[in-house]
Scaffold this motif. Structure first.
Motif, short mmCIF file in Angstrom:
data_model
loop_
_atom_site.label_atom_id
_atom_site.label_comp_id
_atom_site.label_asym_id
_atom_site.label_seq_id
_atom_site.Cartn_x
_atom_site.Cartn_y
_atom_site.Cartn_z
N SER A 1 0.83 -1.21 0.00
CA SER A 1 0.00 0.00 0.00
C SER A 1 0.86 1.26 0.00
O SER A 1 0.50 2.25 -0.64
CB SER A 1 -1.03 0.03 1.13
N ALA A 2 2.02 1.21 0.68
CA ALA A 2 2.91 2.38 0.66
C ALA A 2 3.37 2.66 -0.78
O ALA A 2 3.34 3.81 -1.23
CB ALA A 2 4.11 2.13 1.56
N LEU A 3 3.74 1.59 -1.50
CA LEU A 3 4.17 1.78 -2.89
C LEU A 3 3.04 2.37 -3.73
O LEU A 3 3.24 3.29 -4.53
CB LEU A 3 4.60 0.44 -3.51
N LEU A 4 1.83 1.82 -3.53
CA LEU A 4 0.66 2.26 -4.30
C LEU A 4 0.35 3.73 -3.99
O LEU A 4 0.14 4.55 -4.89
CB LEU A 4 -0.52 1.37 -3.89
N TRP A 5 0.37 4.09 -2.69
CA TRP A 5 0.08 5.46 -2.26
C TRP A 5 1.05 6.44 -2.86
O TRP A 5 0.68 7.46 -3.43
CB TRP A 5 0.23 5.56 -0.73
N ILE A 6 2.35 6.12 -2.71
CA ILE A 6 3.36 7.09 -3.10
C ILE A 6 3.41 7.21 -4.63
O ILE A 6 3.43 8.31 -5.18
CB ILE A 6 4.73 6.73 -2.48
N SER A 7 3.35 6.06 -5.34
CA SER A 7 3.44 6.15 -6.81
C SER A 7 2.23 6.89 -7.39
O SER A 7 2.38 7.81 -8.20
CB SER A 7 3.60 4.76 -7.43
N THR A 8 1.01 6.53 -6.94
CA THR A 8 -0.17 7.19 -7.51
C THR A 8 -0.24 8.65 -7.03
O THR A 8 -0.66 9.53 -7.78
CB THR A 8 -1.48 6.45 -7.14
N GLY A 9 0.18 8.90 -5.78
CA GLY A 9 0.14 10.27 -5.24
C GLY A 9 1.07 11.20 -6.00
O GLY A 9 0.67 12.29 -6.42
N VAL A 10 2.32 10.73 -6.22
CA VAL A 10 3.30 11.56 -6.94
C VAL A 10 2.79 11.79 -8.38
O VAL A 10 2.86 12.90 -8.92
CB VAL A 10 4.69 10.88 -6.92
N TRP A 11 2.25 10.75 -8.97
CA TRP A 11 1.71 10.84 -10.33
C TRP A 11 0.61 11.91 -10.39
O TRP A 11 0.60 12.79 -11.26
CB TRP A 11 1.16 9.47 -10.72
N ARG A 12 -0.31 11.84 -9.42
CA ARG A 12 -1.42 12.80 -9.42
C ARG A 12 -0.93 14.23 -9.19
O ARG A 12 -1.43 15.17 -9.81
CB ARG A 12 -2.42 12.45 -8.31
N ALA A 13 0.02 14.37 -8.26
CA ALA A 13 0.43 15.73 -7.87
C ALA A 13 1.32 16.39 -8.93
O ALA A 13 1.16 17.58 -9.21
CB ALA A 13 1.14 15.68 -6.53
N PHE A 14 2.27 15.60 -9.48
CA PHE A 14 3.33 16.26 -10.27
C PHE A 14 3.34 15.90 -11.75
O PHE A 14 4.21 16.35 -12.49
CB PHE A 14 4.70 15.96 -9.64
#
Ligand code: HEM
Length: 149
Positions: free
Chosen positions: A51-64
């Motif tokens: 879940s950490a990988l999923l959160w960070i990868s999708t979060g960074v993708w969405r934000a930047f």
């Protein structure tokens, strides 16, 4: 548009997965740590890592990477930085249990019994981490609404 929707869905699905797995991991750390308890602990820890990988990868993708409101919106948002500070705390609290669980996995695979003397501390750390994740949701929903900009 479809990509935007799928990545947002994956980001949200990481929440029940991550929160559920860190709560189960905390309970498993609290014992009993027999072979069944260790199996539950390792499985919950693997899901927490996923879940950490999923959160960070999708979060960074969405934000930047242009999926949502654009990089300037987030870097100017205090709620975004509050969320990132909370994430850093979660990650800092993860260092000791992560190293310990790697050792325990190796020992268990070799048929040896790990020394679980510090497990109660890691149970408490997992509880603190689940509280920090809940605070991150407050920061995330404020950020999405443009609060504390
Ligand atoms: C434990 C980790 C995380 C949790 C619990 C979390 C939680 C959430 C939640 C609940 C939302 C939905 C907000 C809403 O629509 O009202 C959201 C949206 C979002 N998150 Fe995360 N997130 C995490 C990690 C990250 C990371 C690492 C980043 C980027 C570096 C990130 C960037 C975003 C973005 C860009 C949105 C969309 C906000 C918008 O609609 O403008 N997230 N997050």
């Amino acid at each position: 548009m479809v990509l935007h929707w799928l990545v947002a869905t994956l980001h949200l699905l990481a929440l029940p997965l991550g929160l559920g797995s860190v709560v189960v991991r905390g309970r498993a750390f609290a014992g009993p740590l027999d072979s069944r308890g260790l199996r539950t602990l390792f499985a919950a820890d693997a899901l927490w890592g996923l879940s950490a990988l999923l959160w960070i990868s999708t979060g960074v993708w969405r934000a930047f990477f242009g999926l949502e409101k654009g990089t300037p919106y987030y870097v100017e948002s205090n709620a975004f930085w509050a969320k990132m500070t909370l994430l850093l705390l979660v990650l800092a609290l993860e260092i000791a249990p992560m190293i310990t669980l790697i050792r325990w996995r190796v020992l268990t695979r070799r048929g040896e019994t790990p020394d679980t003397g510090r497990a109660a501390t890691y149970a408490r750390l997992s509880t603190v981490q689940s509280g920090l994740v809940v605070l991150m949701v407050f920061a995330a929903t404020a950020m999405a609404r443009g609060w504390f900009h």
